[in-house]
Write a protein that holds these residues in place. Structure first.
Motif, mmCIF file in Angstrom:
data_model
loop_
_atom_site.group_PDB
_atom_site.id
_atom_site.type_symbol
_atom_site.label_atom_id
_atom_site.label_comp_id
_atom_site.label_asym_id
_atom_site.label_seq_id
_atom_site.Cartn_x
_atom_site.Cartn_y
_atom_site.Cartn_z
ATOM 1 N N ARG A 122 -4.805 3.845 4.248
ATOM 2 C CA ARG A 122 -3.903 3.247 5.225
ATOM 3 C C ARG A 122 -4.483 1.958 5.785
ATOM 4 O O ARG A 122 -3.813 0.926 5.853
ATOM 5 C CB ARG A 122 -3.632 4.249 6.353
ATOM 6 C CG ARG A 122 -2.672 3.793 7.392
ATOM 7 C CD ARG A 122 -2.566 4.877 8.497
ATOM 8 N NE ARG A 122 -2.465 4.259 9.768
ATOM 9 C CZ ARG A 122 -3.452 3.690 10.462
ATOM 10 N NH1 ARG A 122 -4.672 3.685 10.024
ATOM 11 N NH2 ARG A 122 -3.218 3.125 11.631
ATOM 12 N N PHE A 169 12.273 -2.817 5.595
ATOM 13 C CA PHE A 169 12.738 -1.746 6.481
ATOM 14 C C PHE A 169 14.253 -1.571 6.374
ATOM 15 O O PHE A 169 14.749 -0.440 6.330
ATOM 16 C CB PHE A 169 12.335 -2.022 7.924
ATOM 17 C CG PHE A 169 10.844 -2.141 8.157
ATOM 18 C CD1 PHE A 169 9.909 -1.607 7.286
ATOM 19 C CD2 PHE A 169 10.384 -2.824 9.273
ATOM 20 C CE1 PHE A 169 8.541 -1.732 7.512
ATOM 21 C CE2 PHE A 169 9.021 -2.938 9.520
ATOM 22 C CZ PHE A 169 8.098 -2.397 8.640
ATOM 23 N N GLU A 203 5.695 -1.608 1.377
ATOM 24 C CA GLU A 203 6.103 -0.281 0.869
ATOM 25 C C GLU A 203 4.885 0.616 0.658
ATOM 26 O O GLU A 203 4.887 1.785 1.046
ATOM 27 C CB GLU A 203 6.879 -0.420 -0.449
ATOM 28 C CG GLU A 203 8.245 -1.023 -0.309
ATOM 29 C CD GLU A 203 9.302 -0.044 0.176
ATOM 30 O OE1 GLU A 203 8.987 1.138 0.427
ATOM 31 O OE2 GLU A 203 10.453 -0.475 0.308
ATOM 32 N N ARG A 227 15.194 0.158 3.156
ATOM 33 C CA ARG A 227 14.862 1.582 3.209
ATOM 34 C C ARG A 227 15.898 2.369 4.005
ATOM 35 O O ARG A 227 16.125 3.550 3.740
ATOM 36 C CB ARG A 227 13.478 1.791 3.804
ATOM 37 C CG ARG A 227 12.358 1.291 2.910
ATOM 38 C CD ARG A 227 11.004 1.365 3.594
ATOM 39 N NE ARG A 227 10.601 2.731 3.895
ATOM 40 C CZ ARG A 227 9.986 3.544 3.039
ATOM 41 N NH1 ARG A 227 9.705 3.128 1.825
ATOM 42 N NH2 ARG A 227 9.638 4.772 3.396
ATOM 43 N N GLY A 275 13.988 4.839 1.605
ATOM 44 C CA GLY A 275 13.495 5.511 2.814
ATOM 45 C C GLY A 275 14.455 6.433 3.366
ATOM 46 O O GLY A 275 14.758 7.315 3.846
ATOM 47 N N SER A 296 2.819 3.318 10.182
ATOM 48 C CA SER A 296 4.163 3.250 10.748
ATOM 49 C C SER A 296 4.706 1.824 10.649
ATOM 50 O O SER A 296 3.940 0.875 10.443
ATOM 51 C CB SER A 296 4.133 3.672 12.218
ATOM 52 O OG SER A 296 3.451 2.695 13.004
ATOM 53 N N GLU A 297 5.999 1.689 10.825
ATOM 54 C CA GLU A 297 6.597 0.360 10.859
ATOM 55 C C GLU A 297 5.975 -0.474 11.982
ATOM 56 O O GLU A 297 5.695 -1.653 11.791
ATOM 57 C CB GLU A 297 8.114 0.452 11.037
ATOM 58 C CG GLU A 297 8.832 0.964 9.809
ATOM 59 C CD GLU A 297 10.343 0.960 9.950
ATOM 60 O OE1 GLU A 297 10.872 0.465 10.976
ATOM 61 O OE2 GLU A 297 11.003 1.457 9.018
ATOM 62 N N LEU A 350 3.488 1.851 4.001
ATOM 63 C CA LEU A 350 4.278 2.978 4.515
ATOM 64 C C LEU A 350 3.908 4.262 3.775
ATOM 65 O O LEU A 350 3.707 5.309 4.397
ATOM 66 C CB LEU A 350 5.776 2.684 4.375
ATOM 67 C CG LEU A 350 6.325 1.588 5.277
ATOM 68 C CD1 LEU A 350 7.712 1.156 4.814
ATOM 69 C CD2 LEU A 350 6.358 2.047 6.736
#
Length: 131
Positions: free
Chosen positions: A56, A121, A82, A124, A131, A90-91, A85
């Motif tokens: 991450r 985002f 992508e 998704r 997503g 997190s966004e 995530l």
């Protein structure tokens, strides 16, 4: 049997983007035979697989670096958003990493990064999106 760098790279790619090696092969291997395998082995198997940072965090670093490099990296930035995530960020964390780069790459680079994130985002969230 000790896993090779290619084995390690493929394990990481399977987590982040299972279709990546095949997509790279279709796009580039005719031009540069072995490109896809080399990228998976070198980038993912020798760098992303290293001890010291979790996946991450490595992905957040990648998003930051691509943001600072500017608008010409938008395709790679979107792919790596992508991947970030998929690695568990997190966004909000992604947006904050991009925004932090305004200090180092300037507002245009950060805005380009935010636009790339917004596109990812929104795609998704769209019906039928990933997503």
């Amino acid at each position: 049997m000790i896993p090779t760098a290619l084995d390690k790279g493929r394990q990481i790619v399977a987590r982040l983007n299972p279709e990546l090696e095949e997509a790279l092969a279709e796009r580039y291997d005719a031009l540069l035979p072995g490109f896809s395998e080399s990228l998976v082995e070198w980038a993912y198997g020798r760098h992303y697989a290293r001890e010291g940072l979790d996946l991450r965090t490595r992905q957040l670093c990648t998003v930051a670096a691509l943001t600072v490099l500017g608008g010409q990296t938008a395709p790679q930035l979107k792919v790596n958003i992508e991947h970030t995530l998929a690695a568990g960020a997190s966004e909000t964390e992604i947006l904050e990493a991009i925004w932090q780069m305004a200090v180092y790459g300037g507002l245009p680079a950060a805005i380009n990064g935010l636009n790339a994130a917004r596109e990812v985002f929104e795609a998704r969230r769209a019906p039928g999106g990933p997503g």
